[in-house]
Every structure is written in C-alpha cells, then in structure tokens.
Design a protein around this motif. Structure first.
Motif, mmCIF file in Angstrom:
data_model
loop_
_atom_site.group_PDB
_atom_site.id
_atom_site.type_symbol
_atom_site.label_atom_id
_atom_site.label_comp_id
_atom_site.label_asym_id
_atom_site.label_seq_id
_atom_site.Cartn_x
_atom_site.Cartn_y
_atom_site.Cartn_z
ATOM 1 N N GLY A 3 21.436 45.597 29.923
ATOM 2 C CA GLY A 3 22.308 46.788 30.330
ATOM 3 C C GLY A 3 23.220 46.512 31.755
ATOM 4 N N LYS A 4 22.330 45.910 32.790
ATOM 5 C CA LYS A 4 22.809 45.492 33.989
ATOM 6 C C LYS A 4 23.822 44.701 33.814
ATOM 7 C CE LYS A 4 19.134 47.171 37.169
ATOM 8 N NZ LYS A 4 18.045 46.735 37.883
ATOM 9 N N HIS A 5 23.557 43.310 33.057
ATOM 10 C CA HIS A 5 24.458 42.282 32.911
ATOM 11 C C HIS A 5 25.936 42.870 32.434
ATOM 12 C CE1 HIS A 5 21.165 39.063 32.202
ATOM 13 N NE2 HIS A 5 21.733 38.936 33.201
ATOM 14 N N LEU A 6 25.508 43.811 31.527
ATOM 15 C CA LEU A 6 26.856 44.285 30.941
ATOM 16 C C LEU A 6 27.681 45.234 32.103
ATOM 17 C CD1 LEU A 6 28.748 44.888 28.430
ATOM 18 C CD2 LEU A 6 27.251 47.019 28.003
ATOM 19 N N TYR A 7 27.018 46.032 32.750
ATOM 20 C CA TYR A 7 27.911 46.759 33.591
ATOM 21 C C TYR A 7 28.521 45.951 34.778
ATOM 22 C CZ TYR A 7 28.810 50.035 37.343
ATOM 23 O OH TYR A 7 29.306 50.909 38.500
ATOM 24 N N TYR A 8 27.711 44.889 35.435
ATOM 25 C CA TYR A 8 28.260 44.198 36.331
ATOM 26 C C TYR A 8 29.393 43.352 35.793
ATOM 27 C CZ TYR A 8 24.328 45.953 39.552
ATOM 28 O OH TYR A 8 23.466 46.682 40.043
ATOM 29 N N ALA A 9 29.345 42.738 34.766
ATOM 30 C CA ALA A 9 30.392 42.145 34.150
ATOM 31 C C ALA A 9 31.527 42.876 34.084
ATOM 32 C CB ALA A 9 29.857 41.400 32.769
ATOM 33 N N PHE A 10 31.203 44.101 33.484
ATOM 34 C CA PHE A 10 32.481 45.343 33.344
ATOM 35 C C PHE A 10 33.079 45.669 34.784
ATOM 36 C CE2 PHE A 10 34.769 48.800 32.436
ATOM 37 C CZ PHE A 10 35.189 48.772 31.161
ATOM 38 N N LEU A 11 32.330 45.770 35.765
ATOM 39 C CA LEU A 11 32.554 45.771 37.177
ATOM 40 C C LEU A 11 33.449 44.709 37.475
ATOM 41 C CD1 LEU A 11 31.845 48.419 38.886
ATOM 42 C CD2 LEU A 11 30.515 46.906 40.206
ATOM 43 N N ALA A 12 33.205 43.712 37.190
ATOM 44 C CA ALA A 12 34.325 42.382 37.647
ATOM 45 C C ALA A 12 35.467 42.309 36.946
ATOM 46 C CB ALA A 12 33.361 41.292 37.629
ATOM 47 N N GLY A 13 35.353 42.720 35.569
ATOM 48 C CA GLY A 13 36.718 42.629 35.010
ATOM 49 C C GLY A 13 37.521 43.991 35.268
ATOM 50 N N ALA A 14 37.113 45.040 35.723
ATOM 51 C CA ALA A 14 37.675 46.333 36.155
ATOM 52 C C ALA A 14 38.382 45.971 37.311
ATOM 53 C CB ALA A 14 36.884 47.331 36.250
ATOM 54 N N LYS A 15 37.655 45.285 38.284
ATOM 55 C CA LYS A 15 37.984 44.907 39.782
ATOM 56 C C LYS A 15 39.399 43.962 39.567
ATOM 57 C CE LYS A 15 36.521 42.992 43.989
ATOM 58 N NZ LYS A 15 37.409 42.048 44.524
ATOM 59 N N ARG A 16 39.661 42.843 38.486
ATOM 60 C CA ARG A 16 40.552 42.228 38.466
ATOM 61 C C ARG A 16 41.788 42.884 37.603
ATOM 62 N NH1 ARG A 16 43.588 38.639 39.263
ATOM 63 N NH2 ARG A 16 44.105 36.618 38.147
ATOM 64 N N ILE A 17 41.605 43.895 36.845
ATOM 65 C CA ILE A 17 42.705 44.702 36.393
ATOM 66 C C ILE A 17 43.433 45.479 37.544
ATOM 67 C CG2 ILE A 17 43.123 46.766 34.903
ATOM 68 C CD1 ILE A 17 41.261 45.658 32.861
ATOM 69 N N LEU A 18 42.213 46.151 38.400
ATOM 70 C CA LEU A 18 42.888 46.748 39.725
ATOM 71 C C LEU A 18 43.619 45.993 40.439
ATOM 72 C CD1 LEU A 18 39.608 48.795 40.190
ATOM 73 C CD2 LEU A 18 41.797 49.846 39.493
ATOM 74 N N GLU A 19 43.318 44.743 40.616
ATOM 75 C CA GLU A 19 44.251 43.667 41.472
ATOM 76 C C GLU A 19 45.606 43.535 40.940
ATOM 77 O OE1 GLU A 19 40.126 41.606 43.486
ATOM 78 O OE2 GLU A 19 41.392 40.389 41.824
ATOM 79 N N GLU A 20 45.423 43.403 39.419
ATOM 80 C CA GLU A 20 46.833 43.001 38.968
ATOM 81 C C GLU A 20 47.573 44.238 38.325
ATOM 82 O OE1 GLU A 20 47.844 40.026 39.139
ATOM 83 O OE2 GLU A 20 46.165 38.976 39.708
ATOM 84 N N GLN A 21 47.320 45.330 38.821
ATOM 85 C CA GLN A 21 48.046 46.600 38.036
ATOM 86 C C GLN A 21 49.569 46.460 38.140
ATOM 87 O OE1 GLN A 21 46.979 50.529 39.981
ATOM 88 N NE2 GLN A 21 45.577 49.412 41.074
ATOM 89 N N GLN A 22 50.137 46.312 39.514
ATOM 90 C CA GLN A 22 51.429 46.278 39.712
ATOM 91 C C GLN A 22 52.030 45.166 38.964
ATOM 92 O OE1 GLN A 22 52.977 48.664 41.016
ATOM 93 N NE2 GLN A 22 52.238 49.210 43.013
ATOM 94 N N TYR A 23 51.453 44.056 38.627
ATOM 95 C CA TYR A 23 52.094 42.971 37.821
ATOM 96 C C TYR A 23 52.124 43.578 36.483
ATOM 97 C CZ TYR A 23 52.685 38.973 35.017
ATOM 98 O OH TYR A 23 52.856 37.873 34.162
ATOM 99 N N LEU A 24 51.154 43.942 35.837
ATOM 100 C CA LEU A 24 51.000 44.583 34.707
ATOM 101 C C LEU A 24 52.120 45.774 34.709
ATOM 102 C CD1 LEU A 24 47.188 44.791 34.022
ATOM 103 C CD2 LEU A 24 48.897 43.238 33.053
ATOM 104 N N ASN A 25 52.416 46.590 35.478
ATOM 105 C CA ASN A 25 53.399 47.523 35.404
ATOM 106 C C ASN A 25 54.841 47.004 35.066
ATOM 107 O OD1 ASN A 25 51.821 50.016 35.703
ATOM 108 N ND2 ASN A 25 51.960 49.716 37.698
ATOM 109 N N LYS A 26 55.009 45.727 35.829
ATOM 110 C CA LYS A 26 56.226 45.103 35.985
ATOM 111 C C LYS A 26 56.642 44.418 34.448
ATOM 112 C CE LYS A 26 58.880 41.599 38.402
ATOM 113 N NZ LYS A 26 58.830 40.396 39.688
ATOM 114 N N ILE A 27 55.582 43.973 33.871
ATOM 115 C CA ILE A 27 56.059 43.405 32.530
ATOM 116 C C ILE A 27 55.927 44.374 31.397
ATOM 117 C CG2 ILE A 27 55.291 41.117 33.396
ATOM 118 C CD1 ILE A 27 52.647 41.092 31.805
#
Length: 600
Positions: free
Chosen positions: A7-31
C-alpha cells in the motif's frame, strides 16, 4: 528490486505521478483540443489527483490503500479525463486481492479490470484519448511481464510503448492532427506514469514534499485555434443512489441531453460527467435515483471565448447568483458568475445553474412543507479557483457580493481574494454591496458598463459605492408560505395574517438586511403602495434605471404589467424583466413581484 507492491509503494508512486501532473497542468491546458477546446484538461486532471493526494489514507494492506485512492478519486474527479481516470482506479481497486502486498501478475490483472470498468463507464468510447493509453499500458504490461520479476524494470520496459501510443493519438483523432498536438488527457496519464517511474527508480520521499495542498492553476491565455464547441456546459455530479438504477438506461437518458458522457462508480455511489446545454435537466434525471451530493457546471463556451479572443476589458467583474441579471446580459458584458448552493431535502443544487427558477418553483409547489430547504454560500475553494482563473485574464478583479447581512458569501470572498492576490500578484477588490437581487444586479451591470467605458479600477469602485447608496428594492409577496417554511414568520402569526389577508412589503435597509415597512391586504395593495414610492422618487431625484423580478413563470404577465406602469411614471423602459434566483425564492419570496431601481 520490487517483486510485490505494498500500500505504501502504491501511495508514494501515486504521489510522484500526481506531482508530475501538477507541474505540467498549464501545458496540458494549452494543448487541450478534445473532446472540446475549453483549455482546462490540465486544471481538471491536476484537481483530480490533488484531491486524491489530500484525501487518501495509507493502509498496511494494498487493497485498502487502493480503495482509499479510488474513493477519493470518485469524489474529487473533474473533467472528462478525470472521471474516466477515477473509474479506472475504482475498477482496479475493486479487483485487487485483499492482501498486504500483491504480485506483478495480480497487479496486471487488476489494471485490466480497471480498463474494462473505464470503458464500460463511457457511453461512446473514443480511441486516441486517455482510455486508449490505459488500455495500451495494460496490454503491453501483460506482453512483457515474462521478461522480469522486478516491478520497476517492467514499468521501464513498458514506458516507451506508452510514449509511442501517445504520439499515435494524432493519427486516431483528426482534431489532434489538425491542431498538431497529442491528446491532453492521454498526455496527463503519460506524465503520471513518468513521475511514478522516476520516483521508484531514483527518487526519495523528500522529492515529494509539498505535493499536498498545492495551488491548482487555472487555464492560461496561451491557446491554439480550435473548432466550435457543440454543447455549452461541462456538467458533473456526485450522487448517492437510493433506488435501483440501470446504468445502461441512465446513460441512454443522458445521451438525449449531450455527449462526452461518463457514468463512473458503483450502483450505490455514482460520479457523472456530461457536456450539455441543459445542466438542470441532467440533475432532474439524476435526482430520480438518489441524493445529489456534489455538482459542478463550467461554461465551456464562455471560457473558450475568453481564452481565444481575450476579455473585452482590463478589469474582471464577478457577481454571485443572487444578483438577478439575465444570462444574455451577463454574457454581453462578460460578467463572471459564482453560484450559491440550494439544498432541497438531501440533494444539493447550484443556484440558477443546475436548477432553474421554473424547476425550483415547481418543486416548491409539490414539496412537503416539512421538507427542509436551505442555502449555503460558495466555498472558499470555489472562490479561490474563480479568482485564480480570472487573474490569468485581467489586470485586476472586482467582486460584488450579496449583502453580508443575508449570507456568508462576502466573508468567503474576502478570505479567498486575499490569498489569490498574494498568489497571483493581481489586485482583487471585494465589495459587500448591502444589496441583493434586482438592485445588486443593476449595480453590477452599471459597473460592467463603466469598466467597458475605460474607467480605472478606483473610479469603478467609487461609482459602485455611489450607485449602492441610491439603490432601492421592494418585494411584494402574494403568499407567505415561504416565510413560514423559512421560519421568518411564526405559524401563530401566519394564521392571523391569512385570516386578515395581510401581506408584508419587504425592502432592504442601509445595513443590508430585509425589513418589513408595512403590510397590506392583498398583493395589489402592495404594488400600488410601491408604485407610489417609485413616483415620489422619480419626482424628487429622477430614475436612472430599473428592473422588475418575479418568481414563478405564472407571474410573468403581472411583472410585465408592473414594468409598463413604471414606464408610464418615469418615461424609461425597464433594463430587463427577469426571474428571482431560487436561493432568494427559498427564503420566502415565492409568488413575489420585486421592483428594483437606482435613482439619479
């Protein structure tokens, strides 16, 4: 090396994936091109994963953590891709074995189940979107699982195929090829996997610091030329199901009202997404099957116009739904709207958006008088999102709220504006109008006209305060049932009032609260007395402008008659005749005719 996932593996991997989306949200809006070019897929996906990050509970067992992630996803999902992703997570978690850790093969079987659930939730699955990437990820993982026992290595082997599938979205969707971009939702999923893989390969927990409670940015001004939007409103709802519902039949009913339909969740709790021109009809259908717990309606056409053509002025104007301004007038002046909430029984509605005045007054006539009807102000987060979005479009923002003597809306606006001003560096002025309904709406329209005329921020504020001091409102009620229901008139007093056929004349005082200034036998006497006051003000100061508001559709002819009589007095036509907001109708104004005006 990781052979089993906890469960911890899953959560921390999810946290990292979420962080990447948060960093790229403006680019995703643009396209963002598909399904509609409303420039908010990045924001929606960021908001979805942020809700998961903030609300997930980490358990020792894998399945318990996966279910916590899925539950948070269903509640927090936003947008077409966000709801599909939430259903994928729900299907994955539901099919996971109830163990503390799971093997690679068990993980693959669960994500295949998640893909199946995601496809089943969509009325018309379109390849070349996030659904394609989810399926491709599961298929390639199944194909390559024999090459390694290490989960991290398997993810690394699968990732190139995911990137290739993302590039191929342009081949599958002509809209993407024309715009020369890949699908925004699909790219969000690739970013998610990329972030998770980077963390599992080389990351540390320190790298994930600050992922909780990040600010979600709204769409920026950068844009690509897009095609027209078919349906105007991106409509979403969360509901608790209390009666049997055939999900296939529900999708068919919704299909008559729009497209991009996703029905996610289970037969006890559903998350619904649809693009439609009639959000209120969507929620009328959903209410047949249970309680509506949450809803969100975004005006995609309005957003698209602002993002592609730009605003017509440098100052943005925000009003709440208690400012009674016709929709056509709001759109003409690009006035932004935030809705109050209306609670009928256990269901929640967005004032004027997911329940229309006509629907509300029909419900009011049919409802049991014991059924609780209440209201609540927009949340601080709703205000913050609105201010963040407007700050990307305007040099400054002015927000005009219903009187603080009637609602807590102003206080939430003030607190959110302060934070948004710090975050964005833009000036945001909040005004407690001490008004409501017609007078609040008239002053808002006058403010919009002043902004369009090129007045400065401070000059507009001065004008607003001047107009507020000259605003007058009178409510002439036909029935006192609403006042009894809301507790504003006791049952003992109502008996006497009904026997004598007495009806109160309501106005707004300088403190911004409702005040009874007399009572008369029947509504006609109320109207006659109000017209007398109107004539006196016209003869004394002159009338700058006025409007007439009514409640039930049955009262429209009477409202038109009143407007004509006001015209005969002052020689000016009404700015508009419109319906009172359901929120105001709920506190006792049902069966009312309201006269609102600004003196010279």
């Amino acid at each position: 090396m990781i052979t089993h996932i906890s469960g911890k593996h899953l959560y921390y991997a999810f946290l990292a994936g979420a962080k990447r989306i948060l960093e790229e949200q403006q680019y995703l809006n643009k396209i963002n091109v598909f399904p509609v070019p409303d420039g908010d897929t990045g924001t929606n996906m960021a908001s979805t994963v942020q809700a998961i990050v903030d609300n997930t509970l980490i358990h020792n067992g894998y399945k318990d953590t996966a279910m916590s992630i899925a539950d948070a996803a269903l509640v927090g999902a936003r947008g077409n891709s966000g709801v599909i992703f939430a259903q994928f997570l729900f299907g994955t978690a539901s099919d996971s074995p109830n163990n503390e850790t799971i093997s690679i093969d068990e993980f693959i079987q669960s994500i295949k189940a998640g893909v199946k659930a995601a496809y089943e939730s969509i009325s018309n699955p379109v390849e070349g979107t996030i659904i394609t990437l989810l399926r491709k990820w599961a298929e390639v993982m199944e194909d390559l699982k024999s090459k390694t026992d290490d989960f991290i290595e398997l993810l690394s082997l699968v990732y190139p195929a995911l990137e290739e599938a993302l590039r191929d979205t342009k081949k599958l969707l002509p809209k993407l090829a024309k715009a020369k971009v890949v699908d925004s939702g699909a790219h969000a999923f690739v970013f998610f996997i990329q972030g998770a893989l980077e963390f599992l390969t080389t990351g540390t927990l320190k790298d994930l610091a600050g992922t909780r409670s990040q600010t979600i940015a709204e769409a920026d001004e950068a844009h690509i030329d897009h095609e027209e939007i078919t349906f105007r409103y991106c409509t979403e709802g969360m509901m608790t199901v209390t009666s049997d519902v055939d999900l296939k039949n529900l999708r068919q009913q919704l299909a008559r009202l729009g497209d991009s339909i996703v029905v996610a969740g289970s037969k006890t709790r559903l998350r619904v997404h649809i693009h439609t021109d009639t959000p209120a009809k969507v929620f009328a259908i959903l209410s047949r099957y249970g309680h509506i717990d949450f809803q969100k309606v975004d005006d995609m056409e309005f957003q698209h116009e602002l993002l592609t053509k730009g605003p017509r002025a440098k100052i943005g104007l925000l009003i709440d739904s208690c400012a009674d301004v016709p929709k056509s007038v709001r759109y003409k002046h690009q006035i932004h709207l935030i809705s109050l909430n209306l609670h009928i029984g256990k269901s929640q509605y967005l004032d004027r958006i997911s329940i229309t005045p006509n629907q509300f007054y029909r419900l009011l006539r049919k409802s049991n008088e014991k059924e609780k009807i209440s209201t609540s102000q927009p949340s601080k987060k709703e205000f913050l999102d609105k201010y963040n979005f407007m700050s990307t479009l305007y040099d400054s923002v002015i927000s005009m709220s219903i009187s603080s003597g009637l609602s807590g809306t102003y206080q939430n606006s003030v607190e959110s504006a302060g934070r948004a001003a710090i975050d964005t560096g833009k000036r945001i002025s909040t005004i407690d109008t001490k008004l409501c309904s017609g007078t609040q709406g008239l002053v808002a329209v006058m403010a919009a006209e002043a902004i369009e005329a090129g007045l400065s921020h401070d000059e507009v504020l001065d004008k607003i305060n001047e107009w507020i001091s000259k605003a007058k409102l009178f409510v002439n009620t036909q029935s006192i049932k609403g006042f009894i229901r809301s507790g504003r008139i006791s049952k003992s007093k109502s008996i006497i009032a009904n026997l004598l056929k007495l009806r109160p004349l309501i106005t707004m005082n300088k403190e911004g609260t409702g005040e009874k200034i007399g009572q008369f036998r029947g509504q006609e006497k109320l109207i006659e007395h109000t017209l007398k006051i109107f004539r006196e003000d016209h003869e004394k100061s002159g009338i700058d402008r006025y409007c007439v508001c009514y409640t039930d559709q049955a009262e429209i002819h009477k409202a038109e008659e009143v407007a004509e009589r006001m015209y005969q007095i002052c020689g000016k036509k009404a700015d508009y005749i419109t319906q009172l907001s359901p929120v105001l109708g709920s506190i006792g104004y049902n069966g009312a005719i309201e006269m609102a005006y600004i003196t010279n």
